[in-house]
Write a protein that holds these residues in place. Structure first.
Motif, PDB file in Angstrom:
ATOM      1  N   THR A  85      37.802 -34.662 -35.181  1.00 25.26           N
ATOM      2  CA  THR A  85      38.185 -34.850 -36.575  1.00 25.26           C
ATOM      3  C   THR A  85      39.364 -35.817 -36.665  1.00 25.26           C
ATOM      4  N   GLU A  86      39.544 -36.393 -37.835  1.00 21.86           N
ATOM      5  CA  GLU A  86      40.670 -37.311 -38.030  1.00 21.86           C
ATOM      6  C   GLU A  86      41.995 -36.591 -37.786  1.00 21.86           C
ATOM      7  N   LYS A  87      42.093 -35.343 -38.219  1.00 18.28           N
ATOM      8  CA  LYS A  87      43.323 -34.579 -38.015  1.00 18.28           C
ATOM      9  C   LYS A  87      43.596 -34.352 -36.530  1.00 18.28           C
ATOM     10  N   GLU A  88      42.571 -34.010 -35.756  1.00 11.92           N
ATOM     11  CA  GLU A  88      42.752 -33.828 -34.310  1.00 11.92           C
ATOM     12  C   GLU A  88      43.247 -35.117 -33.662  1.00 11.92           C
ATOM     13  N   ILE A  89      42.666 -36.225 -34.067  1.00 15.54           N
ATOM     14  CA  ILE A  89      43.057 -37.509 -33.498  1.00 15.54           C
ATOM     15  C   ILE A  89      44.502 -37.846 -33.854  1.00 15.54           C
ATOM     16  N   THR A  90      44.848 -37.751 -35.132  1.00 17.46           N
ATOM     17  CA  THR A  90      46.210 -38.093 -35.539  1.00 17.46           C
ATOM     18  C   THR A  90      47.240 -37.136 -34.956  1.00 17.46           C
ATOM     19  N   ASP A  91      46.898 -35.851 -34.834  1.00 14.46           N
ATOM     20  CA  ASP A  91      47.817 -34.895 -34.204  1.00 14.46           C
ATOM     21  C   ASP A  91      48.061 -35.255 -32.736  1.00 14.46           C
ATOM     22  N   ASN A  92      46.997 -35.623 -32.023  1.00 13.22           N
ATOM     23  CA  ASN A  92      47.134 -36.007 -30.620  1.00 13.22           C
ATOM     24  C   ASN A  92      47.914 -37.301 -30.459  1.00 13.22           C
ATOM     25  N   ILE A  93      47.670 -38.267 -31.338  1.00 10.22           N
ATOM     26  CA  ILE A  93      48.411 -39.522 -31.284  1.00 10.22           C
ATOM     27  C   ILE A  93      49.889 -39.261 -31.508  1.00 10.22           C
ATOM     28  N   SER A  94      50.192 -38.421 -32.469  1.00 11.86           N
ATOM     29  CA  SER A  94      51.586 -38.087 -32.755  1.00 11.86           C
ATOM     30  C   SER A  94      52.247 -37.392 -31.559  1.00 11.86           C
ATOM     31  N   ALA A  95      51.554 -36.400 -31.006  1.00  9.23           N
ATOM     32  CA  ALA A  95      52.125 -35.624 -29.895  1.00  9.23           C
ATOM     33  C   ALA A  95      52.246 -36.438 -28.612  1.00  9.23           C
ATOM     34  N   ARG A  96      51.233 -37.228 -28.297  1.00  8.87           N
ATOM     35  CA  ARG A  96      51.202 -37.923 -27.004  1.00  8.87           C
ATOM     36  C   ARG A  96      51.869 -39.294 -27.028  1.00  8.87           C
ATOM     37  N   LEU A  97      51.797 -39.977 -28.168  1.00  2.28           N
ATOM     38  CA  LEU A  97      52.329 -41.334 -28.235  1.00  2.28           C
ATOM     39  C   LEU A  97      53.551 -41.459 -29.129  1.00  2.28           C
ATOM     40  N   GLY A  98      53.864 -40.409 -29.892  1.00  2.00           N
ATOM     41  CA  GLY A  98      55.027 -40.445 -30.766  1.00  2.00           C
ATOM     42  C   GLY A  98      54.846 -41.319 -31.999  1.00  2.00           C
ATOM     43  N   ILE A  99      53.596 -41.571 -32.379  1.00  2.00           N
ATOM     44  CA  ILE A  99      53.311 -42.375 -33.567  1.00  2.00           C
ATOM     45  C   ILE A  99      53.019 -41.404 -34.705  1.00  2.00           C
ATOM     46  N   ALA A 100      53.908 -41.368 -35.691  1.00  2.00           N
ATOM     47  CA  ALA A 100      53.797 -40.375 -36.759  1.00  2.00           C
ATOM     48  C   ALA A 100      52.659 -40.679 -37.735  1.00  2.00           C
ATOM     49  N   THR A 101      52.462 -41.942 -38.077  1.00  2.00           N
ATOM     50  CA  THR A 101      51.401 -42.312 -39.021  1.00  2.00           C
ATOM     51  C   THR A 101      50.671 -43.547 -38.512  1.00  2.00           C
ATOM     52  N   LEU A 102      49.401 -43.618 -38.825  1.00  2.00           N
ATOM     53  CA  LEU A 102      48.609 -44.784 -38.471  1.00  2.00           C
ATOM     54  C   LEU A 102      48.761 -45.847 -39.547  1.00  2.00           C
ATOM     55  N   ASN A 103      48.624 -47.109 -39.154  1.00  2.00           N
ATOM     56  CA  ASN A 103      48.697 -48.177 -40.151  1.00  2.00           C
ATOM     57  C   ASN A 103      47.351 -48.279 -40.880  1.00  2.00           C
ATOM     58  N   PRO A 104      47.285 -48.992 -41.987  1.00  2.00           N
ATOM     59  CA  PRO A 104      46.046 -49.052 -42.776  1.00  2.00           C
ATOM     60  C   PRO A 104      44.826 -49.542 -41.986  1.00  2.00           C
ATOM     61  N   MET A 105      45.012 -50.486 -41.073  1.00  2.00           N
ATOM     62  CA  MET A 105      43.907 -50.981 -40.256  1.00  2.00           C
ATOM     63  C   MET A 105      43.345 -49.864 -39.383  1.00  2.00           C
ATOM     64  N   GLN A 106      44.212 -49.065 -38.789  1.00  2.00           N
ATOM     65  CA  GLN A 106      43.782 -47.978 -37.911  1.00  2.00           C
ATOM     66  C   GLN A 106      43.046 -46.894 -38.701  1.00  2.00           C
ATOM     67  N   VAL A 107      43.547 -46.574 -39.877  1.00  2.00           N
ATOM     68  CA  VAL A 107      42.884 -45.589 -40.736  1.00  2.00           C
ATOM     69  C   VAL A 107      41.508 -46.099 -41.157  1.00  2.00           C
ATOM     70  N   ALA A 108      41.428 -47.376 -41.506  1.00  2.00           N
ATOM     71  CA  ALA A 108      40.156 -47.966 -41.920  1.00  2.00           C
ATOM     72  C   ALA A 108      39.140 -47.948 -40.791  1.00  2.00           C
ATOM     73  N   MET A 109      39.584 -48.183 -39.576  1.00  2.00           N
ATOM     74  CA  MET A 109      38.663 -48.167 -38.429  1.00  2.00           C
ATOM     75  C   MET A 109      38.073 -46.773 -38.223  1.00  2.00           C
ATOM     76  N   MET A 110      38.864 -45.739 -38.410  1.00  2.00           N
ATOM     77  CA  MET A 110      38.329 -44.384 -38.260  1.00  2.00           C
ATOM     78  C   MET A 110      37.285 -44.101 -39.331  1.00  2.00           C
ATOM     79  N   ALA A 111      37.447 -44.700 -40.506  1.00  2.00           N
ATOM     80  CA  ALA A 111      36.505 -44.475 -41.598  1.00  2.00           C
ATOM     81  C   ALA A 111      35.155 -45.139 -41.350  1.00  2.00           C
ATOM     82  N   VAL A 112      35.128 -46.240 -40.618  1.00  2.00           N
ATOM     83  CA  VAL A 112      33.865 -46.950 -40.387  1.00  2.00           C
ATOM     84  C   VAL A 112      33.168 -46.518 -39.102  1.00  2.00           C
ATOM     85  N   ALA A 113      33.829 -45.751 -38.261  1.00  2.00           N
ATOM     86  CA  ALA A 113      33.218 -45.313 -36.996  1.00  2.00           C
ATOM     87  C   ALA A 113      31.951 -44.541 -37.295  1.00  2.00           C
TER      88      ALA A 113
END
Length: 83
Positions: free
Chosen positions: A2-30
């Motif tokens: 899920t998008e939430k699982e991905i963003t939670d893992n990115i935040s925890a493992r990479l320290g990135i709190a929010t994705l930029n618009p391009m990254q969010v858009a890519m998840m929507a078209v996958a």
């Protein structure tokens, strides 16, 4: 995943709190084929990885990925190997 699982893992493992618009858009078209053209350092690798993870079912083992460009392949492996 899920998008939430991905963003939670990115935040925890990479320290990135929010994705930029391009990254969010890519998840929507996958998982449709996509092309990104953006400057170095804009987050394309993360965008493609997030889209790939979005198209996966529940984790059941290891993931293998192949990249034609050695540098990108190494970067993906170093950033996403915990998954």
């Amino acid at each position: 995943m899920t998008e939430k699982e991905i963003t939670d893992n990115i935040s925890a493992r990479l320290g990135i709190a929010t994705l930029n618009p391009m990254q969010v858009a890519m998840m929507a078209v996958a998982p449709r084929p996509s092309l990104l053209i953006a400057p170095t350092g804009s987050g394309k690798t993360l965008a493609f990885a997030a889209a790939m993870l979005r198209s996966l079912a529940a984790p059941s083992g290891s993931i293998q990925a192949r990249s034609e460009e050695r540098r990108v392949g190494k970067e993906c492996r170093s950033r996403w190997s915990p998954y």
